[in-house]
Design a protein around this motif. Structure first.
Motif, mmCIF file in Angstrom:
data_model
loop_
_atom_site.group_PDB
_atom_site.id
_atom_site.type_symbol
_atom_site.label_atom_id
_atom_site.label_comp_id
_atom_site.label_asym_id
_atom_site.label_seq_id
_atom_site.Cartn_x
_atom_site.Cartn_y
_atom_site.Cartn_z
ATOM 1 N N LEU A 1 0.831 -1.200 0.000
ATOM 2 C CA LEU A 1 0.000 0.000 0.000
ATOM 3 C C LEU A 1 0.872 1.259 0.000
ATOM 4 O O LEU A 1 0.605 2.225 -0.705
ATOM 5 C CB LEU A 1 -0.938 0.007 1.209
ATOM 6 C CG LEU A 1 -2.095 -0.982 1.158
ATOM 7 C CD1 LEU A 1 -2.877 -0.937 2.475
ATOM 8 C CD2 LEU A 1 -3.018 -0.657 0.008
ATOM 9 N N LYS A 2 1.930 1.232 0.805
ATOM 10 C CA LYS A 2 2.833 2.399 0.836
ATOM 11 C C LYS A 2 3.504 2.595 -0.515
ATOM 12 O O LYS A 2 3.679 3.706 -0.991
ATOM 13 C CB LYS A 2 3.899 2.208 1.922
ATOM 14 C CG LYS A 2 3.386 2.464 3.303
ATOM 15 C CD LYS A 2 4.500 2.351 4.305
ATOM 16 C CE LYS A 2 3.972 2.581 5.709
ATOM 17 N NZ LYS A 2 4.993 2.437 6.716
ATOM 18 N N LYS B 1 2.328 1.678 -3.450
ATOM 19 C CA LYS B 1 1.328 2.182 -4.388
ATOM 20 C C LYS B 1 1.092 3.663 -4.140
ATOM 21 O O LYS B 1 0.946 4.441 -5.071
ATOM 22 C CB LYS B 1 0.016 1.393 -4.248
ATOM 23 C CG LYS B 1 0.043 0.076 -4.931
ATOM 24 C CD LYS B 1 -1.322 -0.592 -4.871
ATOM 25 C CE LYS B 1 -1.265 -1.942 -5.552
ATOM 26 N NZ LYS B 1 -2.519 -2.637 -5.540
ATOM 27 N N GLU B 2 1.030 4.031 -2.870
ATOM 28 C CA GLU B 2 0.862 5.441 -2.532
ATOM 29 C C GLU B 2 1.997 6.274 -3.088
ATOM 30 O O GLU B 2 1.804 7.358 -3.626
ATOM 31 C CB GLU B 2 0.821 5.598 -0.993
ATOM 32 C CG GLU B 2 -0.515 5.905 -0.449
ATOM 33 C CD GLU B 2 -0.451 6.023 1.072
ATOM 34 O OE1 GLU B 2 0.432 6.742 1.587
ATOM 35 O OE2 GLU B 2 -1.281 5.383 1.699
ATOM 36 N N THR B 3 3.220 5.767 -2.956
ATOM 37 C CA THR B 3 4.410 6.481 -3.448
ATOM 38 C C THR B 3 4.330 6.610 -4.961
ATOM 39 O O THR B 3 4.636 7.671 -5.524
ATOM 40 C CB THR B 3 5.691 5.731 -3.041
ATOM 41 O OG1 THR B 3 5.676 5.503 -1.638
ATOM 42 C CG2 THR B 3 6.925 6.491 -3.434
ATOM 43 N N VAL C 1 1.608 6.612 -6.816
ATOM 44 C CA VAL C 1 0.540 7.562 -7.136
ATOM 45 C C VAL C 1 1.025 8.987 -6.912
ATOM 46 O O VAL C 1 0.785 9.879 -7.720
ATOM 47 C CB VAL C 1 -0.725 7.254 -6.294
ATOM 48 C CG1 VAL C 1 -1.746 8.350 -6.405
ATOM 49 C CG2 VAL C 1 -1.330 5.919 -6.716
ATOM 50 N N GLU C 2 1.727 9.203 -5.810
ATOM 51 C CA GLU C 2 2.259 10.542 -5.533
ATOM 52 C C GLU C 2 3.263 10.963 -6.611
ATOM 53 O O GLU C 2 3.262 12.101 -7.074
ATOM 54 C CB GLU C 2 2.927 10.579 -4.150
ATOM 55 C CG GLU C 2 1.952 10.564 -3.007
ATOM 56 C CD GLU C 2 2.652 10.468 -1.647
ATOM 57 O OE1 GLU C 2 3.913 10.487 -1.613
ATOM 58 O OE2 GLU C 2 1.932 10.386 -0.652
#
Length: 192
Positions: free
Chosen positions: A12-13, A15-17, A19-20
């Protein structure tokens, strides 16, 4: 339920990175697009640069033409210098020749005078040869039609059978030319 079906916290982290990062790249692209000139601005800039280029090319061509003209003037001046190089010296010698010719007109009666006259005649002959070798020629004037470009009328006399109007009657001072240029016009008396 199988725990493998759910993403882990690290996933999840990550994927977040991602996306950011995508959002940052997208923002950078949008920012660059905003700073990029529009098609109209590009065309205007192209027109300005084309005009500057034409002006510089015109200046270059004018400069080249001016250099070529200067080169041609220089070559012409050089040819003139070579062609008329002895003009100044010849002008300075002409009065000497006049004086020698006047001296030869004096009548002599003794042997010493005769010897001196022969020496003067040889000197005159040498001077005339030197002038001839430098393309200096005497202007023929007596009994010729008066030409103001090579003759200078000092006096006029009435025309008669042997001297029609506008004919040189007599020469007071010889004139000379160097090639096609008058060094000194003949001073003449003209029938009128």
């Amino acid at each position: 339920m199988d725990s493998s079906q759910f993403p882990s916290e690290d996933d999840l982290k990550q994927k977040e990175t991602v996306v950011e990062a995508k959002e940052e790249v997208s923002d950078e692209i949008d920012e660059k697009k905003e700073n990029e000139p529009t098609i109209d601005e590009n065309e205007k800039l192209l027109d300005e640069l084309t005009q500057k280029n034409q002006e510089l090319e015109d200046k270059y061509l004018r400069s080249q033409a001016e250099i070529q003209n200067m080169h041609q003037r220089f070559e012409k001046e050089q040819r003139q210098l070579l062609k008329y190089g002895g003009q100044k010296l010849a002008k300075e010698i002409l009065p000497v020749i006049d004086n020698i010719e006047r001296a030869l007109q004096v009548e002599v009666t003794d042997d010493n005078g005769e010897q001196l006259k022969k020496g003067i005649e040889l000197t005159l002959k040498s001077l005339n040869t030197a002038l001839k070798n430098s393309d200096v020629t005497e202007i023929k004037a007596e009994n010729q039609k008066f030409d103001p470009t090579i003759h200078q009328a000092i006096q006029t006399v009435p025309a008669d059978d042997s001297h029609p109007a506008d004919t040189v009657v007599s020469v007071l001072q010889k004139g000379y030319m160097i090639k096609d240029r008058v060094l000194r016009p003949s001073m003449v008396i003209v029938a009128n």
